[in-house]
Scaffold this motif. Sequence first.
Motif, PDB file in Angstrom:
ATOM      1  N   PRO A   1       0.821  -1.119  -0.094  1.00  0.00           N
ATOM      2  CA  PRO A   1       0.003  -0.002   0.178  1.00  0.00           C
ATOM      3  C   PRO A   1       0.930   1.397   0.026  1.00  0.00           C
ATOM      4  N   LEU A   2       2.029   1.568   0.728  1.00  0.00           N
ATOM      5  CA  LEU A   2       2.781   2.401   0.698  1.00  0.00           C
ATOM      6  C   LEU A   2       3.240   2.769  -0.504  1.00  0.00           C
ATOM      7  N   GLY A   3       3.999   1.727  -1.355  1.00  0.00           N
ATOM      8  CA  GLY A   3       4.302   2.100  -2.626  1.00  0.00           C
ATOM      9  C   GLY A   3       3.189   2.408  -3.495  1.00  0.00           C
ATOM     10  N   LEU A   4       2.048   2.126  -3.609  1.00  0.00           N
ATOM     11  CA  LEU A   4       0.782   2.290  -4.174  1.00  0.00           C
ATOM     12  C   LEU A   4       0.472   3.810  -4.082  1.00  0.00           C
ATOM     13  N   VAL A   5       0.473   4.167  -2.623  1.00  0.00           N
ATOM     14  CA  VAL A   5       0.370   5.557  -2.489  1.00  0.00           C
ATOM     15  C   VAL A   5       1.261   6.408  -3.057  1.00  0.00           C
TER      16      VAL A   5
END
Length: 76
Positions: free
Chosen positions: A44-48
């Motif tokens: 999720p951090l990478g997607l954000v």
Amino acid sequence: MERPHRTYRKLLTAPRVTRIAVGLLLVIGGFFAILPVFGLWMIPLGLVIMFFEAPWVREKWRAARAWWKARKPKAR
């Protein structure tokens, strides 16, 4: 040791290619993690980070930050 908000600010002001590469590496690293606990937070951090490249997301983020700052009580 650097404060976390300074590191965050450096990432937001980094060149676009760098932000996309960091986001992509986090997502890929999340899929290749040995233990699920380490991989789950990376995806999720990478997607954000990659999602912040969309102009409308940045606009909504700035509006939310302004609302949050206005909501906080002023320090005396």
